[in-house]
Design a protein around this motif. Structure first.
Motif, PDB file in Angstrom:
ATOM      1  N   VAL A  30      16.554  33.079  67.004  1.00 27.17           N
ATOM      2  CA  VAL A  30      15.866  32.181  65.333  1.00 27.17           C
ATOM      3  C   VAL A  30      16.908  30.784  64.876  1.00 27.17           C
ATOM      4  CG1 VAL A  30      14.032  31.571  63.936  1.00 27.17           C
ATOM      5  CG2 VAL A  30      13.552  33.399  65.778  1.00 27.17           C
ATOM      6  N   ARG A  31      16.861  29.769  64.529  1.00 26.55           N
ATOM      7  CA  ARG A  31      17.538  29.121  63.512  1.00 26.55           C
ATOM      8  C   ARG A  31      17.765  29.700  62.315  1.00 26.55           C
ATOM      9  NH1 ARG A  31      18.163  22.496  62.784  1.00 26.55           N
ATOM     10  NH2 ARG A  31      18.965  22.455  61.628  1.00 26.55           N
ATOM     11  N   SER A  32      18.518  30.020  61.601  1.00 31.51           N
ATOM     12  CA  SER A  32      18.655  29.952  60.635  1.00 31.51           C
ATOM     13  C   SER A  32      18.913  31.689  59.951  1.00 31.51           C
ATOM     14  CB  SER A  32      18.049  29.114  59.184  1.00 31.51           C
ATOM     15  OG  SER A  32      18.358  27.914  59.311  1.00 31.51           O
ATOM     16  N   PHE A  33      18.415  32.531  61.005  1.00 29.17           N
ATOM     17  CA  PHE A  33      17.977  33.667  61.132  1.00 29.17           C
ATOM     18  C   PHE A  33      18.435  34.347  62.708  1.00 29.17           C
ATOM     19  CE2 PHE A  33      14.233  31.437  59.071  1.00 29.17           C
ATOM     20  CZ  PHE A  33      14.345  32.327  57.687  1.00 29.17           C
ATOM     21  N   GLU A  34      19.797  33.535  62.817  1.00 25.06           N
ATOM     22  CA  GLU A  34      20.481  34.522  63.660  1.00 25.06           C
ATOM     23  C   GLU A  34      20.707  35.990  63.587  1.00 25.06           C
ATOM     24  OE1 GLU A  34      21.005  30.318  64.157  1.00 25.06           O
ATOM     25  OE2 GLU A  34      21.016  31.212  62.970  1.00 25.06           O
ATOM     26  N   SER A  35      21.171  36.029  62.655  1.00 24.09           N
ATOM     27  CA  SER A  35      21.366  37.556  62.567  1.00 24.09           C
ATOM     28  C   SER A  35      20.497  38.076  62.838  1.00 24.09           C
ATOM     29  CB  SER A  35      22.136  37.383  61.103  1.00 24.09           C
ATOM     30  OG  SER A  35      21.330  37.287  60.035  1.00 24.09           O
ATOM     31  N   PHE A  36      19.245  38.241  62.581  1.00 24.57           N
ATOM     32  CA  PHE A  36      18.201  39.149  62.770  1.00 24.57           C
ATOM     33  C   PHE A  36      18.177  39.815  63.478  1.00 24.57           C
ATOM     34  CE2 PHE A  36      15.228  38.476  58.219  1.00 24.57           C
ATOM     35  CZ  PHE A  36      16.314  37.758  58.038  1.00 24.57           C
ATOM     36  N   GLY A  37      18.914  39.407  64.825  1.00 27.53           N
ATOM     37  CA  GLY A  37      18.873  39.942  66.473  1.00 27.53           C
ATOM     38  C   GLY A  37      17.425  39.150  67.237  1.00 27.53           C
TER      39      GLY A  37
END
Length: 333
Positions: free
Chosen positions: A190-197
């Motif tokens: 998810v764009r802007s939440f890539e680090s969430f997996g």
């Protein structure tokens, strides 16, 4: 003579009941087929495209199941079409207002722009119960559900999905929705939440759909337009989200703005906000100003150890976290 009657009587009664049940089973099957054909004719008269290639009866004598082959439906003003090779309809012989549909083949949803989403599952069952001619309750349950758009990267998958809908007894025209998805795999970051997996451990929601009756209406290329114009909103009485560093149970509301972008607000209590802000700040898609602000927030909460209520807001086409603009929001469709 009396002895003969006692011997033959029970068998005669059994034969009469058996004949009666056979007549009732076929009458119920015939009535169900008549109602299906009547519903198709009614939809076609309203301008919709609705068809069933063939209906085959199964289940005699205990059960009643209608195998619907080559099913296709497109609403009159919809801009989408659903089709499947086979859909089974299970009828409750003691309560014909309670219907159970079981998907026996993938379901294809085609939109007016040519995009297609193929829905598949190991088990996909939908129930529909009416009372007095109006919807009383509906539900969907799926095991190993997948949604695949062949033109897009990745497949949306969920190990278990349960969705239940009923009329809200507190307010006319509103509906209560309970949603539960377990082990959700996103098709792509998810764009802007890539680090969430891409794995969401759990997503649960208790939602009230305001102006829900307007969702049954539609308009070409604007399926949610009538609902929005009627003042339609989603009210999140409870939202549980376990995704990467984020574990929260919150509340909020949401809808669409005039340009069909997401609009609304969520309040999510966060036990470890530093981890969340730090994860978003480390994402390469976050712009420099937002990254600096998020890093400051992450450091401050990591030092203090305080919990917060994370405010997520979508207004004027911008997604904001704690008032910090994170990204622009495109139209939903």
């Amino acid at each position: 003579m009396k002895r003969w009657i006692w011997l033959v009587g029970p068998w005669a009664l059994f034969v009469v009941l058996a004949i009666g049940w056979v007549v009732y089973w076929h009458a119920a099957a015939g009535e169900a087929e008549r109602r299906i054909q009547s519903a198709l004719a009614e939809q076609q008269a309203q301008g919709a495209s609705a068809s069933i290639g063939r209906i085959v009866r199964h289940g005699f004598p205990v059960l009643l199941r209608l195998e619907l082959q080559e099913v296709s439906y497109a609403p009159a003003r919809g801009g989408w079409r659903a089709s499947t090779a086979r859909l089974d309809l299970h009828l409750n012989l003691l309560n014909t207002q309670h219907l159970t549909f079981e998907s026996k083949a993938p379901i294809a949803f085609a939109r007016s722009d040519g995009a297609v989403t193929n829905v598949g599952a190991d088990t996909l069952i939908a129930t529909w119960r009416t009372s007095g001619g109006a919807l009383a309750m509906a539900g969907v349950e799926a095991d190993n559900l997948t949604l695949d758009d062949p033109t897009e990267e990745g497949v949306l998958a969920a190990q278990k999905v349960v969705l239940n809908i009923r009329r809200d007894p507190r307010e006319a025209g509103e509906y209560q929705v309970a949603f539960d998805a377990q082990a959700l795999t996103l098709p792509r970051p998810v764009r802007s939440f890539e680090s969430f997996g891409q794995t969401v451990a759990a997503l649960r929601a208790a939602i009230v759909v305001e102006q829900g009756a307007a969702l049954l209406e539609s308009a070409p290329d604007d399926p949610l337009g009538p609902w929005r114009e009627a003042g339609g909103q989603l009210r999140f009485d409870a939202l549980v989200l376990n995704w990467g560093p984020l574990e929260s149970t919150g509340t909020g509301h949401g809808g669409l703005d005039a340009e069909r972008r997401l609009e609304g607000a969520l309040r999510l209590p966060i036990e470890h906000p530093g981890r969340v802000f730090g994860a978003i700040a480390s994402d390469p898609e976050t712009d420099d100003d937002a990254r600096s602000a998020l890093q400051l927030l992450a450091t401050a909460y990591a030092i203090s150890g305080d919990d917060i209520n994370l405010d997520v807001e979508a207004t004027n086409g911008v997604l904001r976290l704690e008032g910090v603009g994170v990204r622009e929001l495109p139209p939903v469709y």
